[in-house]
Design an enzyme around this catalytic site. Structure first.
Site, PDB file in Angstrom:
ATOM      1  N   ASP A 186       0.870  -1.203  -0.093  1.00  0.00           N
ATOM      2  CA  ASP A 186      -0.168   0.005  -0.005  1.00  0.00           C
ATOM      3  C   ASP A 186       0.915   1.251   0.191  1.00  0.00           C
ATOM      4  O   ASP A 186       1.977   1.240  -0.677  1.00  0.00           O
ATOM      5  CB  ASP A 186      -1.006  -0.127   1.047  1.00  0.00           C
ATOM      6  N   ASP A 187       0.463   2.235   0.616  1.00  0.00           N
ATOM      7  CA  ASP A 187       1.137   3.519   0.595  1.00  0.00           C
ATOM      8  C   ASP A 187       2.666   3.567   1.184  1.00  0.00           C
ATOM      9  O   ASP A 187       2.951   2.466   1.978  1.00  0.00           O
ATOM     10  CB  ASP A 187       0.412   4.774   1.276  1.00  0.00           C
ATOM     11  N   LYS A 246      -3.653  -0.897  -6.932  1.00  0.00           N
ATOM     12  CA  LYS A 246      -4.870   0.185  -6.241  1.00  0.00           C
ATOM     13  C   LYS A 246      -4.645   1.740  -6.485  1.00  0.00           C
ATOM     14  O   LYS A 246      -3.371   1.961  -6.026  1.00  0.00           O
ATOM     15  CB  LYS A 246      -4.701  -0.403  -4.720  1.00  0.00           C
ATOM     16  N   ASP A 282      -5.393   5.250  -5.830  1.00  0.00           N
ATOM     17  CA  ASP A 282      -6.109   5.909  -4.566  1.00  0.00           C
ATOM     18  C   ASP A 282      -6.427   7.280  -5.386  1.00  0.00           C
ATOM     19  O   ASP A 282      -5.891   7.606  -6.511  1.00  0.00           O
ATOM     20  CB  ASP A 282      -5.282   6.064  -3.380  1.00  0.00           C
ATOM     21  N   SER A 292     -10.251   3.588  -6.317  1.00  0.00           N
ATOM     22  CA  SER A 292     -10.748   4.118  -5.100  1.00  0.00           C
ATOM     23  C   SER A 292     -11.731   5.267  -5.278  1.00  0.00           C
ATOM     24  O   SER A 292     -12.290   6.019  -4.434  1.00  0.00           O
ATOM     25  CB  SER A 292      -9.698   4.852  -3.942  1.00  0.00           C
ATOM     26  N   ARG A 321     -13.477   0.819  -4.218  1.00  0.00           N
ATOM     27  CA  ARG A 321     -13.811   1.018  -2.778  1.00  0.00           C
ATOM     28  C   ARG A 321     -14.608   2.045  -2.690  1.00  0.00           C
ATOM     29  O   ARG A 321     -14.716   2.900  -3.217  1.00  0.00           O
ATOM     30  CB  ARG A 321     -12.264   1.712  -2.167  1.00  0.00           C
ATOM     31  N   ASP A 369     -12.231   4.236   4.829  1.00  0.00           N
ATOM     32  CA  ASP A 369     -11.258   3.314   5.420  1.00  0.00           C
ATOM     33  C   ASP A 369     -11.633   2.578   6.713  1.00  0.00           C
ATOM     34  O   ASP A 369     -12.260   3.144   7.840  1.00  0.00           O
ATOM     35  CB  ASP A 369     -10.118   4.098   5.773  1.00  0.00           C
TER      36      ASP A 369
HETATM   37  C1  GLA Z   1      -6.526   6.171   1.777  1.00  0.00           C
HETATM   38  C2  GLA Z   1      -7.056   4.722   1.392  1.00  0.00           C
HETATM   39  C3  GLA Z   1      -6.206   3.709   2.340  1.00  0.00           C
HETATM   40  C4  GLA Z   1      -4.989   3.653   2.191  1.00  0.00           C
HETATM   41  C5  GLA Z   1      -4.320   5.079   2.628  1.00  0.00           C
HETATM   42  C6  GLA Z   1      -2.889   5.184   2.328  1.00  0.00           C
HETATM   43  O1  GLA Z   1      -6.883   6.669   2.912  1.00  0.00           O
HETATM   44  O2  GLA Z   1      -8.512   4.661   1.434  1.00  0.00           O
HETATM   45  O3  GLA Z   1      -6.824   2.327   1.939  1.00  0.00           O
HETATM   46  O4  GLA Z   1      -4.482   3.270   1.117  1.00  0.00           O
HETATM   47  O5  GLA Z   1      -5.032   6.197   1.999  1.00  0.00           O
HETATM   48  O6  GLA Z   1      -2.155   6.578   2.761  1.00  0.00           O
END
Ligand code: GLA
Length: 445
Positions: A95-96, A172, A174, A206, A231, A235
């Site tokens: 992820d991030d 993914k 975002d 997202s 999504r 979150d």
């Molecule tokens: C957003 C996404 C999360 C995650 C964070 C990472 O909030 O919805 O799922 O990926 O960013 O910073």
């Protein structure tokens, strides 16, 4: 991705009409192929770093838990060695906070060189060598939510190419730090750019979560054509309240959300948090059951190195996974909310089977809930059998009109896999006896 037009033919006569039907059938097939990348015909399963490991980049003081190649190698090993892969948990998703703070001289995204000394390609190669897939994270905007380099519209092609060259299997994307207009252009553009790489890369968008998750701001028909999952909502956090708010929102909006999900394109209520700190045993079983009823992607975000046996049993429940992965891919619905704070969820499955979840929102003690299959809209023309998904117990000889009682623990579930064992009339009668208006009908497939 191309848009297909179904042109009408003007041939006359029955042979000509058959030919026309055949040709338009071919056109439909071609159209379907053009609009889909063929991936994720059942909800994807795997592991995703975010909820449990967040943006912990402090590898000096916390080397085992920081976002680094070690964490992903460890999770690849756990998925490959501890029986997850065989059950379908095959994605290991970054992820991030994996990136260096700046692109390289050629403008290409690069992994943080200290935390990922061998780079993402090496990680993808390792995941593949162990029979798994690697997912990565990007953000359509100036920065990722964590402040790392974003993918602006002019970078989309380049970043798609980079991910493909690294051998990434899923993206993914975002939506932090971007406008409505940029998202409207960028999400379809990335779909095309991923397709153009020639590498099958599943695409998680997202976008709807940034636009409130509902029409008219969100166009789910378009999303289903360009994204494999999306999504819809905020979150997930490590708490039961968070689970409840997600379940409430998905149920309140099920008339919109339930029909838009299906093979190749799924609603995503966010990660499984089973194995972390916020859920009790009952609540963990509830999350697994409710996510399965939603035909949700099953991305665990937990430390697989230290997972307890009870959490593992929940996550590795074979019948649960079979239901989640049902090939029809029909999302379930909440069909009843009782005053007693018991809710019933129903998901139609292949072979005339159904999944039923009895969910307690009570906070007192185990509740004896009495109902019958006919109250849940099942036909009286069959005799049924149920398998309790958690206990494995079989309940046979269930007639639709007869009452039965399930005992549901506070914030827990009883979940059944239910199927007809004997038809008292011809099966086609089952379909006819239940007009659509009567509600969500398990046989109405
Ligand atoms: C957003 C996404 C999360 C995650 C964070 C990472 O909030 O919805 O799922 O990926 O960013 O910073």
């Amino acid at each position: 991705m191309s848009i297909c037009h179904n042109k009408k033919t003007t041939l006359g006569g029955s042979r000509a009409m058959k030919l026309a039907a055949f040709v338009s059938g071919l056109a439909l097939v071609a159209c379907a192929l053009a609009l889909e990348n063929g991936l994720m015909r059942t909800p994807p399963m795997g592991w995703l770093a975010w909820e449990r490991f967040r943006c912990n980049i402090d590898c000096k003081t916390d080397p085992d838990n920081c976002i680094s190649e070690k964490l992903f190698v460890d999770m690849v090993d756990r998925l490959a060695d501890d029986g997850w892969k065989e059950l379908g948990y095959v994605y290991v998703n970054i992820d991030d906070c994996w990136m260096a703070k700046k692109r390289d001289a050629a403008g290409q995204l690069i992994a943080d060189p200290e935390r990922f000394p061998h780079g993402i390609k090496a990680l993808a190669d390792y995941a593949h060598s162990r029979g798994l897939k690697l997912g990565i994270y990007g953000d359509l905007g100036t920065y990722t939510c964590g402040g790392y380099p974003g993918t602006t519209l002019d970078r989309i092609k380049q970043d798609a190419q980079t991910f493909a060259e690294w051998g990434v299997d899923m993206l993914k994307l975002d939506g932090c730090y971007s406008s409505e207009e940029v998202q409207a252009q960028g999400y379809p553009k990335m779909a095309m750019a991923l397709n153009a790489t020639g590498r099958p890369i599943a695409y998680s968008c997202s976008w709807p979560a940034y636009r409130g998750g509902l029409p008219p701001k969100v166009n789910y028909t378009l999303l289903a054509n360009i994204c494999n999952l999306w999504r819809n909502y905020g979150d997930i956090q490590d708490s039961w309240n968070s689970i409840l708010s997600i379940v409430d929102w998905f149920s309140a909006n099920q008339d919109v959300l339930q029909p838009v999900s299906g093979p190749g394109h799924w609603n995503d209520p966010d990660m499984l948090i089973i194995g972390n700190f916020g859920l009790s045993y009952e609540q963990s079983r509830s999350q697994m059951a409710l996510w399965t009823m939603l035909a949700a992607p099953l991305f665990m975000s937990t430390d697989l190195r230290t997972l307890s046996r009870s959490s593992r049993e929940i996550l590795q429940n074979r019948l649960m996974i079979k239901i989640n992965q049902d090939p029809l891919g029909i999302q379930g619905r909440r069909v009843l909310q009782e005053k007693a704070r018991i809710e019933v969820f129903l998901r139609p499955l292949s072979h005339s089977a159904s999944a039923l979840v009895f969910f307690s929102r009570r906070t007192d003690m185990p509740y004896r809930y009495t109902t019958s299959l006919s109250k849940l809209n099942f036909s009286a023309s069959a005799v049924y059998e149920a398998q309790d998904v958690y206990s494995g117990g079989i309940i046979s000889g269930l007639k639709a009109e007869e009452n039965f009682t399930v005992i549901v623990n506070p914030s827990g579930v009883v979940m059944w896999y239910l199927y007809p064992t004997m038809y008292l009339e011809q099966p086609w009668n089952l379909v006819r006896q239940h007009p659509q208006e009567k509600g969500f009908n398990p046989f109405d497939l």
